[in-house]
Design an enzyme around this catalytic site. Sequence first.
Site, PDB file in Angstrom:
ATOM      1  N   ASN A   9       0.864  -1.177   0.000  1.00 50.25           N
ATOM      2  CA  ASN A   9       0.000   0.000   0.000  1.00 50.25           C
ATOM      3  C   ASN A   9       0.905   1.233   0.000  1.00 50.25           C
ATOM      4  O   ASN A   9       1.412   1.639   1.037  1.00 50.25           O
ATOM      5  CB  ASN A   9      -0.897  -0.021   1.251  1.00 50.25           C
ATOM      6  CG  ASN A   9      -1.731   1.234   1.376  1.00 50.25           C
ATOM      7  OD1 ASN A   9      -1.872   2.007   0.419  1.00 50.25           O
ATOM      8  ND2 ASN A   9      -2.291   1.456   2.558  1.00 50.25           N
ATOM      9  N   TRP A  10       1.086   1.810  -1.173  1.00 48.27           N
ATOM     10  CA  TRP A  10       2.005   2.950  -1.294  1.00 48.27           C
ATOM     11  C   TRP A  10       1.432   4.239  -0.727  1.00 48.27           C
ATOM     12  O   TRP A  10       2.150   5.226  -0.597  1.00 48.27           O
ATOM     13  CB  TRP A  10       2.395   3.161  -2.772  1.00 48.27           C
ATOM     14  CG  TRP A  10       3.277   2.095  -3.325  1.00 48.27           C
ATOM     15  CD1 TRP A  10       3.895   1.089  -2.630  1.00 48.27           C
ATOM     16  CD2 TRP A  10       3.656   1.918  -4.695  1.00 48.27           C
ATOM     17  NE1 TRP A  10       4.628   0.308  -3.491  1.00 48.27           N
ATOM     18  CE2 TRP A  10       4.498   0.794  -4.761  1.00 48.27           C
ATOM     19  CE3 TRP A  10       3.355   2.609  -5.880  1.00 48.27           C
ATOM     20  CZ2 TRP A  10       5.047   0.341  -5.964  1.00 48.27           C
ATOM     21  CZ3 TRP A  10       3.900   2.163  -7.078  1.00 48.27           C
ATOM     22  CH2 TRP A  10       4.740   1.039  -7.115  1.00 48.27           C
ATOM     23  N   LYS A  11       0.149   4.252  -0.460  1.00 54.35           N
ATOM     24  CA  LYS A  11      -0.509   5.487   0.012  1.00 54.35           C
ATOM     25  C   LYS A  11      -0.207   6.616  -0.996  1.00 54.35           C
ATOM     26  O   LYS A  11      -0.119   6.356  -2.191  1.00 54.35           O
ATOM     27  CB  LYS A  11      -0.074   5.821   1.438  1.00 54.35           C
ATOM     28  CG  LYS A  11      -0.204   4.596   2.353  1.00 54.35           C
ATOM     29  CD  LYS A  11      -0.027   4.881   3.804  1.00 54.35           C
ATOM     30  CE  LYS A  11      -0.198   3.570   4.572  1.00 54.35           C
ATOM     31  NZ  LYS A  11      -0.182   3.750   6.012  1.00 54.35           N
ATOM     32  N   HIS A  95      -9.695   1.710   4.626  1.00 55.54           N
ATOM     33  CA  HIS A  95      -8.415   1.916   5.328  1.00 55.54           C
ATOM     34  C   HIS A  95      -8.628   2.954   6.435  1.00 55.54           C
ATOM     35  O   HIS A  95      -9.383   3.911   6.259  1.00 55.54           O
ATOM     36  CB  HIS A  95      -7.338   2.381   4.341  1.00 55.54           C
ATOM     37  CG  HIS A  95      -5.977   2.378   4.952  1.00 55.54           C
ATOM     38  ND1 HIS A  95      -5.542   3.399   5.763  1.00 55.54           N
ATOM     39  CD2 HIS A  95      -4.984   1.460   4.916  1.00 55.54           C
ATOM     40  CE1 HIS A  95      -4.323   3.099   6.194  1.00 55.54           C
ATOM     41  NE2 HIS A  95      -3.960   1.931   5.697  1.00 55.54           N
ATOM     42  N   GLU A  97      -6.936   5.386   7.362  1.00 56.06           N
ATOM     43  CA  GLU A  97      -6.671   6.776   6.962  1.00 56.06           C
ATOM     44  C   GLU A  97      -7.868   7.358   6.211  1.00 56.06           C
ATOM     45  O   GLU A  97      -8.157   8.548   6.319  1.00 56.06           O
ATOM     46  CB  GLU A  97      -5.383   6.842   6.125  1.00 56.06           C
ATOM     47  CG  GLU A  97      -4.167   6.664   7.018  1.00 56.06           C
ATOM     48  CD  GLU A  97      -2.979   6.023   6.338  1.00 56.06           C
ATOM     49  OE1 GLU A  97      -2.907   5.992   5.105  1.00 56.06           O
ATOM     50  OE2 GLU A  97      -2.093   5.519   7.074  1.00 56.06           O
ATOM     51  N   GLU A 166      -5.866  -4.086  10.722  1.00 61.17           N
ATOM     52  CA  GLU A 166      -4.830  -3.060  10.892  1.00 61.17           C
ATOM     53  C   GLU A 166      -5.121  -2.224  12.130  1.00 61.17           C
ATOM     54  O   GLU A 166      -5.913  -1.282  12.076  1.00 61.17           O
ATOM     55  CB  GLU A 166      -4.797  -2.147   9.665  1.00 61.17           C
ATOM     56  CG  GLU A 166      -4.389  -2.859   8.396  1.00 61.17           C
ATOM     57  CD  GLU A 166      -3.713  -1.897   7.424  1.00 61.17           C
ATOM     58  OE1 GLU A 166      -2.572  -2.165   7.024  1.00 61.17           O
ATOM     59  OE2 GLU A 166      -4.318  -0.851   7.099  1.00 61.17           O
ATOM     60  N   GLY A 172       2.248   2.861  10.702  1.00 64.82           N
ATOM     61  CA  GLY A 172       3.249   3.915  10.536  1.00 64.82           C
ATOM     62  C   GLY A 172       3.917   4.339  11.827  1.00 64.82           C
ATOM     63  O   GLY A 172       4.569   5.371  11.883  1.00 64.82           O
ATOM     64  N   SER A 209       3.046  -1.529  10.526  1.00 66.36           N
ATOM     65  CA  SER A 209       4.494  -1.582  10.810  1.00 66.36           C
ATOM     66  C   SER A 209       5.119  -2.951  10.544  1.00 66.36           C
ATOM     67  O   SER A 209       6.000  -3.392  11.292  1.00 66.36           O
ATOM     68  CB  SER A 209       4.787  -1.116  12.243  1.00 66.36           C
ATOM     69  OG  SER A 209       4.433   0.252  12.383  1.00 66.36           O
ATOM     70  N   GLY A 230       2.650  -0.755   4.365  1.00 58.39           N
ATOM     71  CA  GLY A 230       2.758   0.633   3.930  1.00 58.39           C
ATOM     72  C   GLY A 230       4.214   1.032   3.748  1.00 58.39           C
ATOM     73  O   GLY A 230       4.833   0.803   2.706  1.00 58.39           O
ATOM     74  N   GLY A 231       4.799   1.612   4.797  1.00 57.32           N
ATOM     75  CA  GLY A 231       6.155   2.161   4.727  1.00 57.32           C
ATOM     76  C   GLY A 231       7.183   1.243   4.082  1.00 57.32           C
ATOM     77  O   GLY A 231       7.932   1.663   3.191  1.00 57.32           O
TER      78      GLY A 231
HETATM   79  P1  PGA Z   1       2.603   0.753   7.647  1.00 58.23           P
HETATM   80  O1  PGA Z   1       1.154   0.967   6.981  1.00 58.23           O
HETATM   81  O2  PGA Z   1       3.124  -0.566   7.145  1.00 58.23           O
HETATM   82  O3  PGA Z   1       3.412   1.922   7.188  1.00 58.23           O
HETATM   83  O4  PGA Z   1       2.379   0.724   9.125  1.00 58.23           O
HETATM   84  C1  PGA Z   1       0.262  -0.106   6.819  1.00 58.23           C
HETATM   85  C2  PGA Z   1      -1.022   0.382   6.196  1.00 58.23           C
HETATM   86  O5  PGA Z   1      -1.488   1.463   6.549  1.00 58.23           O
HETATM   87  O6  PGA Z   1      -1.607  -0.291   5.330  1.00 58.23           O
END
Ligand code: PGA
Length: 253
Positions: A9-11, A95, A97, A166, A172, A209, A230-231
Amino acid sequence: MARPILIANWKMNVPAIGAKHFVRDAAGVVNAAVEMVVAPPFPFLSEAVTAAESHGGKIAIAAQNCHDKASGAFTGEVSTSMLQQLGVSMVIIGHSERRQFFGDTDEWIGRKLAAARAAGLMPVFCVGEDEATYERGATMELIERQLREAFRVAGSDLSPLVIAYEPVWAIGTGKNATPEIAARTHRGIRSIVKEIAPSAEYRVIYGGSVTPANARELASSEEIEGFLVGGASLEVTKFLAIYEALQDAAVAI
Ligand code: PGA
């Protein structure tokens, strides 16, 4: 055990090497043991789809969001049929966010899930509790509401789908859930889905994470059928190290 799935997930980011080269490098390691999905921002979907096709079609491309309506006066939005026409095969829905910053409610998420299904896109339906809820020990109550409401609106026929657990406090933050916490929550999710959608076919994956340093330990739990990353998905070497961890665990389990 179901085939594990790893989703990048590159956001609102693109890896430094670019979508095309990321997909090319990743396609070089994908095999039948673990499914791989890349979710770039909307403007890079087409480039990612083309790259995936030209490298053997082994990587699925996902969008990070969609609208529930097929078309209309919804400035800035993208429908599931548009995504499907682009060659996208999956979509992340709900998600945290989106819930936190863009007003995605359980009800709207339910409508988006139905729209994904209608367009033939596999939903990656995200659920998870915030830190205060976790501290109160009310994780499962919150996730039960998220699941029940979305399935009520969407109808129970969403198969096949991916449910991503999640915890918001782990996204993050560098603070991942332990395999025990994730496994316990995944079991809770399964028992709720068994009740509300008994015939649903789904995998439950963990996100928050995930890094090459913790992926092996997390992947060793049978309850964890993949990761939403994500990250660590912004660097192809890190993402592929996580892929390898899932692959080794799939062979071992
Ligand atoms: P993260 O994000 O791996 O940076 O914690 C995961 C996500 O939000 O899908």
